[in-house]
Design a protein around this motif. Structure first.
Motif, PDB file in Angstrom:
ATOM      1  N   GLY A 103       0.799  -1.217   0.000  1.00  0.00           N
ATOM      2  CA  GLY A 103       0.000   0.000   0.000  1.00  0.00           C
ATOM      3  C   GLY A 103       0.831   1.267   0.000  1.00  0.00           C
ATOM      4  O   GLY A 103       0.313   2.351  -0.290  1.00  0.00           O
ATOM      5  N   LEU A 104       2.132   1.148   0.291  1.00  0.00           N
ATOM      6  CA  LEU A 104       2.970   2.349   0.326  1.00  0.00           C
ATOM      7  C   LEU A 104       3.186   2.950  -1.058  1.00  0.00           C
ATOM      8  O   LEU A 104       3.485   4.137  -1.178  1.00  0.00           O
ATOM      9  N   HIS A 105       3.061   2.143  -2.098  1.00  0.00           N
ATOM     10  CA  HIS A 105       3.292   2.678  -3.445  1.00  0.00           C
ATOM     11  C   HIS A 105       2.216   3.679  -3.853  1.00  0.00           C
ATOM     12  O   HIS A 105       2.340   4.336  -4.884  1.00  0.00           O
ATOM     13  N   TYR A 106       1.169   3.802  -3.041  1.00  0.00           N
ATOM     14  CA  TYR A 106       0.145   4.819  -3.315  1.00  0.00           C
ATOM     15  C   TYR A 106       0.567   6.203  -2.821  1.00  0.00           C
ATOM     16  O   TYR A 106      -0.196   7.162  -2.958  1.00  0.00           O
ATOM     17  N   LEU A 107       1.750   6.304  -2.233  1.00  0.00           N
ATOM     18  CA  LEU A 107       2.202   7.572  -1.644  1.00  0.00           C
ATOM     19  C   LEU A 107       3.389   8.118  -2.440  1.00  0.00           C
ATOM     20  O   LEU A 107       4.544   7.989  -2.028  1.00  0.00           O
ATOM     21  N   ALA A 125      10.194  -8.083  -1.387  1.00  0.00           N
ATOM     22  CA  ALA A 125       8.861  -7.477  -1.357  1.00  0.00           C
ATOM     23  C   ALA A 125       8.923  -6.036  -0.872  1.00  0.00           C
ATOM     24  O   ALA A 125       8.209  -5.161  -1.379  1.00  0.00           O
ATOM     25  N   THR A 126       9.792  -5.777   0.092  1.00  0.00           N
ATOM     26  CA  THR A 126       9.920  -4.415   0.623  1.00  0.00           C
ATOM     27  C   THR A 126      10.462  -3.462  -0.431  1.00  0.00           C
ATOM     28  O   THR A 126       9.932  -2.366  -0.638  1.00  0.00           O
ATOM     29  N   VAL A 127      11.514  -3.885  -1.115  1.00  0.00           N
ATOM     30  CA  VAL A 127      12.113  -3.038  -2.152  1.00  0.00           C
ATOM     31  C   VAL A 127      11.149  -2.843  -3.315  1.00  0.00           C
ATOM     32  O   VAL A 127      11.042  -1.748  -3.876  1.00  0.00           O
ATOM     33  N   LYS A 128      10.432  -3.880  -3.671  1.00  0.00           N
ATOM     34  CA  LYS A 128       9.467  -3.784  -4.769  1.00  0.00           C
ATOM     35  C   LYS A 128       8.384  -2.759  -4.464  1.00  0.00           C
ATOM     36  O   LYS A 128       7.947  -2.008  -5.347  1.00  0.00           O
ATOM     37  N   GLU A 129       7.949  -2.708  -3.219  1.00  0.00           N
ATOM     38  CA  GLU A 129       6.907  -1.758  -2.830  1.00  0.00           C
ATOM     39  C   GLU A 129       7.419  -0.319  -2.837  1.00  0.00           C
ATOM     40  O   GLU A 129       6.659   0.622  -3.080  1.00  0.00           O
TER      41      GLU A 129
END
Length: 284
Positions: A103-107, A125-129
């Motif tokens: 959900g962080l990629h929405y910011l 997964a963390t880096v991808k986001e």
């Protein structure tokens, strides 16, 4: 029938617990609005929700202009509640129990993100986001299980090149060069070739094994002391002279300005002038 009734009761209890958690968060948000004196959602630029024992957070999309959000020292497990807060620039989520950051990629405007002291396990997964967050400059991930990865820091720097401060330490140029060498062999090879003005070998394969050059063996009868001139001189000055003659020679050549005629000598006197001479000085 009894089993179905038990399942329904369990679902009802879980729903009730989840609803209670949301009510607690809602009350915490309303308390902050009263403290700050905000009457309109459009006037809210920051929210202090830290140390509230929160496990769930209500949808904060009503605060369209929210820029600063403090949620550290709670008991959060995820951050799916941030979906439409496009103006958010600083987000403090450290000291929680977060195991995923979907959900962080929405910011897109996020500039500072603190996620240390959580339960993040997957570095991929963390880096991808975080990859699409081009404005992210400050990031903290220490004290997470993913930090046990050997090349964790260089891996994050490589995939998030915009990061300037990682885990409270400035990202150095040496680290950026190192991560290129480790994670991008082709680019590192091109950079080295350009630096030394060499031609790039297209057939170069970073995965191929390096061929070791055969070391030159020293002759068995070789002795370092035997290659030194051991001639003895009665006069030390003779030894100094012989040694000085074995040194390399340096020659400095310049124009001898004393042999260059002046303007008056060249045009007024009408005499034949000799060509200018070169002066050479030899040093040892």
């Amino acid at each position: 029938t009894l089993l179905l009734l038990t399942v329904n009761v369990s679902v009802f209890l879980l729903s009730g617990m989840w609803l209670d958690r949301l009510i607690i968060c809602y009350q915490a948000v309303e308390d902050q609005l009263k403290i700050c004196g905000h009457k309109r959602d459009a006037d809210v630029f920051e929210l202090f929700l830290s140390q509230k024992e929160l496990t769930e957070v209500i949808d904060l999309s009503r605060f369209k202009k929210l820029k600063y959000l403090w949620l550290h020292h709670n008991k959060l497990h995820g951050i799916t509640f941030l979906t439409r807060n496009y103006c958010l620039t600083e987000l403090y989520l450290n000291n929680n129990a977060i195991f995923e950051i979907e959900g962080l990629h929405y910011l897109p405007s996020l500039h500072i993100l603190l996620l240390h002291h959580n339960e993040l396990t997957s570095i991929d997964a963390t880096v991808k986001e975080l990859k699409g967050m081009l404005n992210l400059k400050t990031l903290s991930l220490y004290q997470n299980p993913l930090c046990q990865y050997n090349l964790y820091r260089l891996y994050v720097i490589y995939h998030l090149p915009g990061i300037e401060l990682l885990d409270r330490n400035q990202v150095t140029e040496k680290e950026r060069r190192s991560m290129i060498t480790i994670f991008n062999h082709k680019k590192a090879h091109v950079i080295q070739s350009i630096a030394f003005r060499g031609k790039v070998d297209a057939s170069w394969n970073p995965k191929s094994s390096f061929k070791k050059k055969a070391a030159q063996r020293v002759p068995s009868d070789f002795a370092f002391a035997n290659n030194i001139d051991k001639t003895l001189f009665d006069d030390p000055e003779d030894a100094v002279f012989v040694r000085s003659m074995k040194r390399s020679t340096m020659a400095i050549t310049s124009l001898n300005w004393e042999t260059v005629p002046t303007r008056e000598e060249k045009y007024l006197e009408g005499k034949e002038t000799k060509p200018a001479q070169m002066l050479t000085i030899t040093l040892r």
